[in-house]
Design a protein around this motif. Structure first.
Motif, mmCIF file in Angstrom:
data_model
loop_
_atom_site.group_PDB
_atom_site.id
_atom_site.type_symbol
_atom_site.label_atom_id
_atom_site.label_comp_id
_atom_site.label_asym_id
_atom_site.label_seq_id
_atom_site.Cartn_x
_atom_site.Cartn_y
_atom_site.Cartn_z
ATOM 1 N N HIS A 1 62.282 38.092 50.756
ATOM 2 C CA HIS A 1 61.013 38.588 50.222
ATOM 3 C C HIS A 1 60.058 38.898 51.364
ATOM 4 N N ASP B 1 55.795 38.449 52.042
ATOM 5 C CA ASP B 1 54.704 37.687 51.447
ATOM 6 C C ASP B 1 53.602 38.615 50.931
ATOM 7 N N HIS C 1 61.881 37.907 54.792
ATOM 8 C CA HIS C 1 62.404 36.616 55.242
ATOM 9 C C HIS C 1 62.990 35.866 54.050
HETATM 10 FE FE LIG Z 1 57.476 33.807 52.413
#
Ligand SMILES: [Fe+2]
Ligand SMILES: O=C(O)CCC(=O)C(=O)O
Length: 431
Positions: free
Chosen positions: A301, A303, A357
């Motif tokens: 994903h 952030d 990540h």
């Molecule tokens: Fe994250």
């Protein structure tokens, strides 16, 4: 018990969600730090989890819960439906007091009949203090910085101007090329982070029958149907959590100022633009041990935050995608991993990476904390003129209100698409 192994893409555990205070289920006093944890009771079948299985945790033997429940996303304060199957999370937010008080009352009532000793007995001390851990003598930055770029923030505390310039340059390069870096000498005491991890581990090591007592009450606005609404008040050293939250907020302000410089913005621009801290949230995560090689603890994903901060125990598993390769963000005691979130990436029109990540599960439990530096829900987010009109570049994103973005971000978490590539992301606004 089923074990999910998907590497489903999701949008991260950054929680700044909606008009509703995010961690509505999570909050208490000062930092209003509390806990919202996600545990998928249905999927994890709490009653089916057996007690008393020996589990290896870094340098210690512990008695813990059995159960392999792999996770397809650990995001904490987010789900309306159970999605995190195999991780527990907790969140500290600084808003949402209204609905949290109800939960707090519930928690206090439910836990009131347990003494601290009862709780301590049940929660074997699974993470020794940092200072007691073998090899954890403090950051050994020179020899053990891992593969992430390292930014030494000491000059910002000593006033060393040339050091500050070097750190700013290092940060700029890291954000430009990778979107991730490791901060050292950042002002958040190592012992405090160790204590927060220790407390988190202690909480998660409690038997489920104790943990479920602090689930959000039925009908609560807490965004979790399954999970912990609060830390059990008798167990958790709230001061440590609140202090940690406060220190991370100080660090957030510092990093934001440095990034402001890196981006060549007028002094104080980001501070002014992002002057509301109500949607920041601190999340404690526990990853369950893997049963198979390569199991995903937190699927890949980016952030949804402005800036994210992670500190972790010694287990490892966080990985960053660069040029098709997963780079491990190894644990280095005392350091904090910082990454750029989608919001900053939009503001600077793709000048910084908001890197993909994930967390790969290891054979032992892993504990980490995320702190997500957000923006206010009403904020309009679009590429700034400094990165578009003023330099004759076309915007790569159309503008959006942060709340709208978060609503969709949330929906994509709670109603995951079957094809990971269909998951909502900031690419939705790409021009
Ligand atoms: Fe994250
Ligand atoms: O636990 C970690 O190391 C990372 C967590 C993370 O990426 C997230 O919560 O968005």
């Amino acid at each position: 018990m089923t074990s999910k192994k998907g590497d489903k893409k999701h949008t991260g555990s950054s929680p700044a969600l909606s008009q509703e205070p995010i961690a509505t289920g999570s909050d208490t006093q000062a930092c209003n730090a509390t806990v919202t944890a996600v545990i998928d009771l249905e999927a994890n079948n709490v009653t089916g989890i057996e007690d008393e299985e020996k589990v290896d945790v870094p340098n210690v033997k512990m008695t813990s819960k059995k159960g392999d429940k792999s996770t397809t996303g650990s995001s904490p304060a987010l789900s309306q439906e159970p999605i995190a199957t195999g991780s527990d999370t907790q969140a500290c937010s600084n808003k949402g007091v209204g609905s949290i008080l109800t939960d707090l009352e519930m928690a206090e009532t439910l836990v009131a009949n347990l003494t601290l000793e009862d709780l301590e007995d049940q929660a074997t001390n699974i993470l020794p203090r940092q200072s007691e851990r073998k090899g954890d003598q403090g950051p050994d930055i020179a020899t053990n910085s891992g593969l992430l770029p390292v930014v030494d923030l000491a000059p910002f505390f000593t006033g060393d101007e040339s050091g500050m310039a070097r750190a700013t340059e290092a940060m700029h390069e890291a954000c430009h090329t990778l979107g991730f870096f490791r901060a050292v000498n950042h002002g958040v005491p190592t012992g405090l982070m160790a204590r927060a991890l220790e407390l988190s581990a202690k909480f998660f090591a409690l038997p489920d029958k104790e943990k479920v007592k602090v689930r959000p009450v039925e009908g609560s606005q807490a965004p979790l149907v399954a999970g912990y609404g609060l830390h059990p008040p008798h167990l958790v050293d709230r001061e440590a959590n609140e202090e940690c939250y406060a220190k991370l907020t100080e660090l957030g302000l510092l990093i934001q100022d440095i990034l402001n410089d890196c981006m060549g913005l007028p002094p104080g621009f980001l501070k002014n633009y992002n002057n509301d801290r109500s949607l920041d949230v601190m999340v404690a995560l526990r990853y369950l041990p893997s049963t198979d090689e390569g199991e995903i603890g937190l699927s890949e994903h980016e952030d949804g935050s402005c800036i994210s901060f992670v500190f972790q125990d010694g287990v490892g598993g966080l990985e960053v995608l660069k040029d098709g390769q997963w780079i491990p963000a190894e644990p280095v005691p005392g350091s904090i991993i910082i990454n750029i979130g989608d919001i900053l990436r939009v503001l600077n029109n793709n000048k910084f990476k908001s890197a993909t990540h994930r967390v790969v599960r290891k054979p032992v439990h892993r504990h980490s904390f995320g702190f997500f530096w957000s923006v206010h829900g009403d904020k309009w987010v679009e590429p700034l003129p400094e990165f578009t009109a003023n330099i004759g570049e076309a915007p790569h994103f159309r503008g959006f209100q942060y709340n709208d973005y978060m609503q969709q971000f949330m929906k994509s978490r709670t109603h995951p698409q079957s094809r990971p590539e269909d998951a909502f992301s900031v690419a939705h606004y790409a021009i």
